[in-house]
Write a protein that holds these residues in place. Structure first.
Motif, short mmCIF file in Angstrom:
data_model
loop_
_atom_site.label_atom_id
_atom_site.label_comp_id
_atom_site.label_asym_id
_atom_site.label_seq_id
_atom_site.Cartn_x
_atom_site.Cartn_y
_atom_site.Cartn_z
N ASP A 109 0.84 -1.20 0.00
CA ASP A 109 0.00 0.00 0.00
C ASP A 109 0.87 1.25 0.00
O ASP A 109 2.06 1.21 0.35
CB ASP A 109 -0.94 0.01 1.21
CG ASP A 109 -0.18 0.08 2.52
OD1 ASP A 109 0.13 1.20 2.96
OD2 ASP A 109 0.15 -0.99 3.09
N GLY A 110 0.25 2.36 -0.38
CA GLY A 110 0.98 3.61 -0.51
C GLY A 110 1.57 4.15 0.77
O GLY A 110 2.76 4.50 0.81
N LYS B 196 6.46 5.19 4.07
CA LYS B 196 7.13 5.02 5.35
C LYS B 196 8.49 4.38 5.18
O LYS B 196 9.51 4.90 5.67
CB LYS B 196 6.26 4.17 6.28
CG LYS B 196 6.96 3.78 7.58
CD LYS B 196 6.10 2.85 8.42
CE LYS B 196 6.85 2.36 9.66
NZ LYS B 196 6.02 1.45 10.49
N TYR B 197 8.54 3.25 4.48
CA TYR B 197 9.81 2.52 4.39
C TYR B 197 10.79 3.18 3.43
O TYR B 197 12.00 3.13 3.66
CB TYR B 197 9.54 1.06 4.03
CG TYR B 197 8.78 0.36 5.14
CD1 TYR B 197 9.37 0.16 6.38
CD2 TYR B 197 7.46 -0.03 4.98
CE1 TYR B 197 8.67 -0.43 7.42
CE2 TYR B 197 6.75 -0.62 6.01
CZ TYR B 197 7.37 -0.82 7.24
OH TYR B 197 6.67 -1.40 8.26
N ILE C 125 9.72 -5.13 -1.95
CA ILE C 125 9.14 -6.30 -2.61
C ILE C 125 7.64 -6.29 -2.36
O ILE C 125 7.20 -6.19 -1.21
CB ILE C 125 9.79 -7.60 -2.09
CG1 ILE C 125 11.31 -7.55 -2.30
CG2 ILE C 125 9.19 -8.82 -2.77
CD1 ILE C 125 12.07 -8.64 -1.58
N SER C 126 6.84 -6.40 -3.43
CA SER C 126 5.41 -6.15 -3.29
C SER C 126 4.57 -7.04 -4.19
O SER C 126 4.94 -7.33 -5.34
CB SER C 126 5.10 -4.69 -3.62
OG SER C 126 3.72 -4.43 -3.57
N ASN C 127 3.41 -7.47 -3.67
CA ASN C 127 2.41 -8.15 -4.49
C ASN C 127 1.73 -7.18 -5.45
O ASN C 127 1.17 -7.60 -6.46
CB ASN C 127 1.34 -8.78 -3.60
CG ASN C 127 1.88 -9.89 -2.73
OD1 ASN C 127 2.54 -10.80 -3.20
ND2 ASN C 127 1.62 -9.80 -1.43
N LYS C 128 1.77 -5.89 -5.10
CA LYS C 128 1.20 -4.83 -5.93
C LYS C 128 2.30 -3.84 -6.31
O LYS C 128 2.31 -2.69 -5.87
CB LYS C 128 0.07 -4.12 -5.19
CG LYS C 128 -1.10 -5.02 -4.82
CD LYS C 128 -2.19 -4.25 -4.07
CE LYS C 128 -3.39 -5.14 -3.76
NZ LYS C 128 -4.45 -4.40 -3.04
N ARG D 61 5.35 1.48 -7.02
CA ARG D 61 6.00 2.35 -8.00
C ARG D 61 5.31 3.69 -8.12
O ARG D 61 5.96 4.74 -8.13
CB ARG D 61 6.02 1.65 -9.36
CG ARG D 61 6.78 2.41 -10.43
CD ARG D 61 6.12 2.47 -11.80
NE ARG D 61 4.72 2.30 -11.82
CZ ARG D 61 4.09 1.37 -12.58
NH1 ARG D 61 4.80 0.53 -13.31
NH2 ARG D 61 2.77 1.30 -12.58
N ASP D 62 3.98 3.66 -8.20
CA ASP D 62 3.24 4.91 -8.36
C ASP D 62 3.40 5.82 -7.14
O ASP D 62 3.50 7.05 -7.27
CB ASP D 62 1.77 4.62 -8.61
CG ASP D 62 1.52 3.97 -9.96
OD1 ASP D 62 2.45 3.96 -10.79
OD2 ASP D 62 0.40 3.47 -10.17
N THR D 63 3.44 5.22 -5.96
CA THR D 63 3.65 6.00 -4.74
C THR D 63 5.01 6.67 -4.75
O THR D 63 5.15 7.85 -4.43
CB THR D 63 3.52 5.11 -3.49
OG1 THR D 63 2.21 4.56 -3.44
CG2 THR D 63 3.77 5.91 -2.23
#
Length: 294
Positions: free
Chosen positions: A262-263, A268-269, A278-281, A286-288
């Motif tokens: 999530d954004g 935060k990180y 590393i992300s499922n989305k 990327r957009d964030t």
């Protein structure tokens, strides 16, 4: 975003497959002041069945350069891409082989696994998707122009899988200078497996999955270029402790964290200075990050 080269520079070639040793190389220094690398977890696992060709193809359509996968071994010694030790969650193995006493990957031959549907559990449009061999997966990643964060999954179950995986990477052209320098990282939860990879092919970038105590980080820096903890373990203190050390290629250790979808968490990180997410989305991440650059 610009993908930073974070992998090792190969200064030699394989010294024969019986030895399977790369001449030592140096690591590409991590760039400062750039957003984290975005890695698609098991491809693009929120949008397609994980660890399938459909998943990495979905990641490509989303514009995601890095994908992560999991490698295990079949009963007859073939390497396949699957996360769980058991085939039950992500295939129809119970339907196809109802009388088997074990659903574990290592209890099935490749021919048997090739009969399984690895897509219908996720959605009807993915019916007929198969568990890919590592060879087929590598070819698709290469065809897509993507980069690979390859996890050796449960290597303690598959003696010698480190050498075998390196042989497969070499056979499919992934141990040339271009791939090692820019397109390949090998990671595992098993420190002994990473030590073997580093010993057999010291030019390859390696990442330890987990969050060792800060006091133990120098031990990991002897054979790892990255420390890759779950996001719940990431604090500013931990990021700073990782970045304070140099890895085996004499460059600052990187930190890739998982799994962030999530954004707000991405912001935060990224703010804590992680080097990869590393992300499922991965498109959300990327957009964030892109929005934060505006």
């Amino acid at each position: 975003m610009r993908i930073r080269p974070v992998t090792a520079v190969a200064t030699g070639a394989l010294m024969g497959l019986s030895a399977l040793v790369l001449l030592p190389g140096g690591a590409q220094a991590a760039s400062h002041g750039h957003p984290p690398v975005v890695v698609g977890h098991r491809g693009a696992a929120a949008y397609a069945p994980e660890n399938t060709l459909a998943s990495i193809d979905t990641a490509r359509r989303l514009g995601i350069a890095w994908v992560e996968n999991d490698v295990q071994r079949t009963k007859d010694g073939k390497l396949v891409v699957l996360h769980d030790t058991s085939l039950a969650r992500t295939t129809d193995v119970k339907k196809v082989f109802p009388h088997r006493s074990s659903w574990n990957v290592g209890a099935f031959t490749l021919r048997e696994i090739e009969k399984l549907d690895a897509g219908s559990w996720f959605g009807a449009k993915f019916k007929g998707e198969r568990v890919p061999t590592l060879q087929r997966y590598l070819k698709e990643v290469d065809h897509n122009g993507q980069r690979l964060l390859m996890e050796l999954k449960n290597p303690e179950l598959y003696p010698g899988v480190e050498r075998q995986a390196l042989r497969e990477l070499d056979h499919d052209g992934w141990l040339d200078r271009r791939h090692i320098k820019h397109r390949l990282i090998v990671q595992s939860f098993n420190a002994d497996a990473l030590k073997k990879v580093h010993r057999l092919a010291p030019a390859i970038t390696t990442g330890y999955l987990g969050s060792p105590p800060v006091a133990d980080l120098p031990k990991y820096a002897k054979f790892c270029d990255q420390i890759n903890p779950p996001h719940t373990a990431v604090t500013q203190r931990y990021v700073n402790a990782v970045h304070a050390l140099q890895g085996p290629h004499h460059y600052r250790l990187d930190l890739f964290t998982w799994t962030v979808d999530d954004g707000p968490s991405t912001a935060k990180y990224a703010g804590l200075g992680v080097d990869g997410i590393i992300s499922n989305k991965p498109d959300v991440v990327r957009d964030t990050l892109d929005d934060s650059d505006d």
